[in-house]
Design an enzyme around this catalytic site. Structure first.
Site, PDB file in Angstrom:
ATOM      1  N   GLY A 244       0.840  -1.194   0.000  1.00  0.00           N
ATOM      2  CA  GLY A 244       0.000   0.000   0.000  1.00  0.00           C
ATOM      3  C   GLY A 244       0.868   1.234   0.000  1.00  0.00           C
ATOM      4  O   GLY A 244       2.069   1.155   0.277  1.00  0.00           O
TER       5      GLY A 244
ATOM      6  N   CYS B  21       5.457  -6.038   1.270  1.00  0.00           N
ATOM      7  CA  CYS B  21       5.816  -4.615   1.271  1.00  0.00           C
ATOM      8  C   CYS B  21       5.198  -3.892   2.472  1.00  0.00           C
ATOM      9  O   CYS B  21       5.583  -4.156   3.597  1.00  0.00           O
ATOM     10  CB  CYS B  21       5.432  -3.994  -0.069  1.00  0.00           C
ATOM     11  SG  CYS B  21       6.320  -2.492  -0.415  1.00  0.00           S
ATOM     12  N   TYR B  22       4.203  -3.015   2.275  1.00  0.00           N
ATOM     13  CA  TYR B  22       3.601  -2.336   3.437  1.00  0.00           C
ATOM     14  C   TYR B  22       3.085  -3.359   4.449  1.00  0.00           C
ATOM     15  O   TYR B  22       3.198  -3.154   5.676  1.00  0.00           O
ATOM     16  CB  TYR B  22       2.446  -1.427   2.976  1.00  0.00           C
ATOM     17  CG  TYR B  22       1.768  -0.701   4.127  1.00  0.00           C
ATOM     18  CD1 TYR B  22       2.346   0.424   4.709  1.00  0.00           C
ATOM     19  CD2 TYR B  22       0.550  -1.154   4.642  1.00  0.00           C
ATOM     20  CE1 TYR B  22       1.738   1.073   5.780  1.00  0.00           C
ATOM     21  CE2 TYR B  22      -0.067  -0.507   5.708  1.00  0.00           C
ATOM     22  CZ  TYR B  22       0.535   0.613   6.271  1.00  0.00           C
ATOM     23  OH  TYR B  22      -0.065   1.257   7.324  1.00  0.00           O
TER      24      TYR B  22
ATOM     25  N   HIS C  67       7.785  -7.673  -4.460  1.00  0.00           N
ATOM     26  CA  HIS C  67       6.445  -8.081  -4.922  1.00  0.00           C
ATOM     27  C   HIS C  67       6.504  -9.396  -5.711  1.00  0.00           C
ATOM     28  O   HIS C  67       6.758  -9.377  -6.917  1.00  0.00           O
ATOM     29  CB  HIS C  67       5.845  -6.978  -5.795  1.00  0.00           C
ATOM     30  CG  HIS C  67       5.476  -5.766  -5.000  1.00  0.00           C
ATOM     31  ND1 HIS C  67       4.271  -5.643  -4.360  1.00  0.00           N
ATOM     32  CD2 HIS C  67       6.182  -4.648  -4.698  1.00  0.00           C
ATOM     33  CE1 HIS C  67       4.230  -4.497  -3.715  1.00  0.00           C
ATOM     34  NE2 HIS C  67       5.380  -3.869  -3.899  1.00  0.00           N
TER      35      HIS C  67
ATOM     36  N   GLU D   7       4.097 -11.071  -6.705  1.00  0.00           N
ATOM     37  CA  GLU D   7       2.936 -11.187  -7.594  1.00  0.00           C
ATOM     38  C   GLU D   7       3.159 -10.592  -8.982  1.00  0.00           C
ATOM     39  O   GLU D   7       2.420 -10.888  -9.900  1.00  0.00           O
ATOM     40  CB  GLU D   7       1.697 -10.557  -6.934  1.00  0.00           C
ATOM     41  CG  GLU D   7       1.715  -9.021  -6.777  1.00  0.00           C
ATOM     42  CD  GLU D   7       2.475  -8.535  -5.533  1.00  0.00           C
ATOM     43  OE1 GLU D   7       3.294  -9.301  -4.988  1.00  0.00           O
ATOM     44  OE2 GLU D   7       2.258  -7.387  -5.122  1.00  0.00           O
TER      45      GLU D   7
ATOM     46  N   GLY E 298     -23.115  -9.321 -26.545  1.00  0.00           N
ATOM     47  CA  GLY E 298     -22.286 -10.049 -27.501  1.00  0.00           C
ATOM     48  C   GLY E 298     -20.865 -10.191 -26.997  1.00  0.00           C
ATOM     49  O   GLY E 298     -20.055 -10.906 -27.563  1.00  0.00           O
ATOM     50  N   GLY E 299     -20.529  -9.501 -25.905  1.00  0.00           N
ATOM     51  CA  GLY E 299     -19.199  -9.634 -25.308  1.00  0.00           C
ATOM     52  C   GLY E 299     -19.120 -10.912 -24.495  1.00  0.00           C
ATOM     53  O   GLY E 299     -20.144 -11.560 -24.242  1.00  0.00           O
TER      54      GLY E 299
ATOM     55  N   ASP F 149     -18.533 -11.443 -21.323  1.00  0.00           N
ATOM     56  CA  ASP F 149     -19.148 -11.485 -19.993  1.00  0.00           C
ATOM     57  C   ASP F 149     -20.639 -11.814 -20.065  1.00  0.00           C
ATOM     58  O   ASP F 149     -21.105 -12.769 -19.429  1.00  0.00           O
ATOM     59  CB  ASP F 149     -18.954 -10.148 -19.253  1.00  0.00           C
ATOM     60  CG  ASP F 149     -17.488  -9.773 -19.128  1.00  0.00           C
ATOM     61  OD1 ASP F 149     -16.638 -10.673 -19.290  1.00  0.00           O
ATOM     62  OD2 ASP F 149     -17.184  -8.593 -18.880  1.00  0.00           O
TER      63      ASP F 149
ATOM     64  N   LYS G 138     -11.510 -11.551 -15.273  1.00  0.00           N
ATOM     65  CA  LYS G 138     -11.770 -11.754 -16.708  1.00  0.00           C
ATOM     66  C   LYS G 138     -11.200 -13.080 -17.223  1.00  0.00           C
ATOM     67  O   LYS G 138     -11.857 -13.799 -17.974  1.00  0.00           O
ATOM     68  CB  LYS G 138     -11.151 -10.585 -17.479  1.00  0.00           C
ATOM     69  CG  LYS G 138     -11.538 -10.519 -18.921  1.00  0.00           C
ATOM     70  CD  LYS G 138     -12.788  -9.710 -19.072  1.00  0.00           C
ATOM     71  CE  LYS G 138     -13.186  -9.480 -20.506  1.00  0.00           C
ATOM     72  NZ  LYS G 138     -14.415  -8.681 -20.563  1.00  0.00           N
TER      73      LYS G 138
END
Ligand code: XMP
Length: 513
Positions: free
Chosen positions: A51, A78-79, A166, A168, A221-222, A224, A369
């Protein structure tokens, strides 16, 4: 389940995605939760995110110290590490010459459970000002860099770990292995979070919630909304009705394609509303991007209201809301949500339920996503739909700069079609996040077959990204750019010049309006 307590790092969502990639469920939660609230979730491990704050600031975000006594493994990043050190009696050194941004070489103790099976030296991504000067009693360093003696630490007897870098981010070598070591070696979590399990659970929940009532879904149409359609259909079959509103700003032939694909592959009840005439009418004379977005958004809502009333009563509205929207709007206590300024008014189906008394169903609300894409594949959605580039709600209307006319939409549809066709042919469609053609309100002089031309300019934008929050412009081969440009100028009557957008995000946005 792994609980990630968020302190507002730009990488918090990325931590969550990495854990999910291990097939372990995790949630990004507010750092304000009490130890009792967290205990109720029965987590196998806890991560304290990074953070922007400094632990000695008056309003520095903290955690319920009882969390550190729960006996559940904790990894502070980190933080998160500095906070753990601070709360347990160590000393944090404020921003000084030791600050590091970028990659550093890390020497790590491969006997520690966090670094087991890793090389002794690896490159790690650092992004910090403060650092841990004195460790609390009972802690030992397990990694260092040339300027940082406490780049990673662990408690001598309890499962408490901290890393100043980090793991990640993809710039950290073996970052995923470090995360796996924490999740599997230290937390002993089970990799049981799979999409087939998710489908099973969601179907059961949807059936219980919906009973014999009917559900309406706005389909764009996407990927999701198509995935929601496939999932809801599997759960409740004919009780689902999808409504597709064509505003007249879709890609070439796309409206037709959506209707056939949904009907053919998914066999879902679909109502197709052609509302293009009214949208063109409302947008006459409008050039301002925000005004366009607002008009389209409002018109979309009124069309949806009007047409759904005609279809009869629906108790529920299904939406393709994703996990990042959920966390940004509420859960994470949203450092980002609170400070964010409106860059663009997004037009989605959101906002409908309050006005229309629908109850909401959001079956993708826990997914990122990339997980939605996996879910769609698992549900048998056609790959063309699964890997379709994102397409904004207002469609080509925000890719035509200045006033929108039907002719301009047709012109842009042709240019866009050529762009997508060439990208697909060359394999670059799947290698890029999004590709778009933009019609500029700029006419330039050209020459074709000895004749002077005076026609519009088309900008091409192709970007690579993970989540659309940041993006870099895609380095397409010159030959491909040449083919796209030549075809557009030859085949699209109103365009005589093509330019390539080489702006990354930030500072540019992906869409031009
Ligand atoms: P920007 O232009 O803000 O876009 O960099 C980020 C991503 O969001 C998409 N986008 C939208 N999606 N409704 C949507 O559903 C919208 O109004 C909208 N505006 C932009 C954009 O295509 C990109 O993927």
């Amino acid at each position: 389940m792994i609980a990630i307590l968020d302190f507002g790092s730009q990488y918090s969502q990325l931590i969550a995605r990495r854990i999910r990639e291990c097939n372990v469920y995790c949630e990004l939660l507010s750092h304000d939760l009490t130890a009792a609230q967290i205990s109720e979730m029965n987590p196998e491990g806890i991560i304290l995110s990074g953070g922007p704050s400094s632990v000695y600031q008056d309003d520095a975000p903290s955690v319920d110290p009882a969390i550190l006594e729960m006996g559940v493994p904790i990894l502070g990043i980190c933080y998160g590490m500095q906070l753990m050190v601070h709360l347990m009696g160590g000393k944090v050194e404020l921003e000084n010459e030791k600050r590091e941004y970028g990659t550093s070489t890390l020497t790590c103790d491969t006997d520690s459970p966090l670094f087991v099976h890793l090389p002794e030296e690896l490159t790690a991504w650092m992004s910090h000002g403060d650092s841990c000067a004195t460790l609390p009693k009972e802690f030992l360093p397990i990694a260092e860099t040339t300027s940082l003696p406490h780049a990673a630490i662990m408690h001598k007897t309890r499962p408490l770990y901290g890393v100043q870098f980090h793991p990640e981010v993809s710039h950290t070598d073996f970052g995923m292995d470090i995360i796996k070591n924490f999740v599997f070696n230290i937390c002993e979590a089970d990799p049981k979070w799979t999409m087939s399990k998710y489908i099973e659970n969601e179907i059961e929940e949807i059936r219980t919630l919906v009973g014999n009532d009917n559900v309406l879904l706005g389909l764009s149409g996407g990927v999701d909304s198509t995935t929601v359609a496939a999932l809801m259909h599997r759960a409740i079959g004919p009780q689902l009705t999808c409504m597709f509103i064509d505003q007249g700003f879709m890609r070439k032939d796309e409206a037709k394609q959506i209707v056939t694909e949904i009907a053919k592959y998914l066999k879902i009840k679909l109502v197709h509303i052609d509302a293009s005439a009214i949208f063109y009418e409302r947008l006459k004379g409008i050039s301002d991007p925000e005004e366009k977005r607002k008009i389209i958004g409002n018109e979309f809502i009124s069309t949806f209201e009007r047409e759904s009333k005609k279809l009869g009563g629906f108790k529920f509205l299904a939406q393709g809301t994703l996990y990042p929207d959920v966390i940004e709007s509420a859960v994470a206590g949203g450092t980002q949500a609170k400070t964010a300024v409106t860059i663009k008014t997004h037009h989605n189906v959101g906002g409908l339920p309050e006005k229309m008394n629908f109850k909401l169903i959001e079956p993708l609300r826990f997914l990122f996503k990339d997980e939605v894409r996996k879910l769609a594949q698992e549900l048998g959605v056609h790959n063309d739909l699964v890997f379709r580039h994102p397409f904004p709600g207002p469609g080509l209307a925000i890719r035509i700069l200045g006033e929108i006319t039907e002719d301009k939409v047709k012109t842009l549809q042709l240019a866009d079609h050529i762009l997508i066709e060439e990208l697909r042919r060359s394999g670059w469609y799947d290698k890029s996040w999004q590709a778009l053609a933009v019609l500029l309100p700029v006419k330039t002089v050209g020459v074709m077959g000895d004749m002077r031309t005076y026609a519009f300019t088309c900008a091409i934008r192709v970007v690579s990204s993970d989540d659309a929050m940041t993006a870099i412009w895609t380095r397409l081969p010159y030959e491909l750019l040449d083919r796209i440009s030549t075809r557009i100028v030859n085949e699209v009557h109103d365009i005589n010049r093509v330019v390539y957008d080489i702006t990354s995000k930030p500072p540019g946005t992906i869409e031009w309006e």
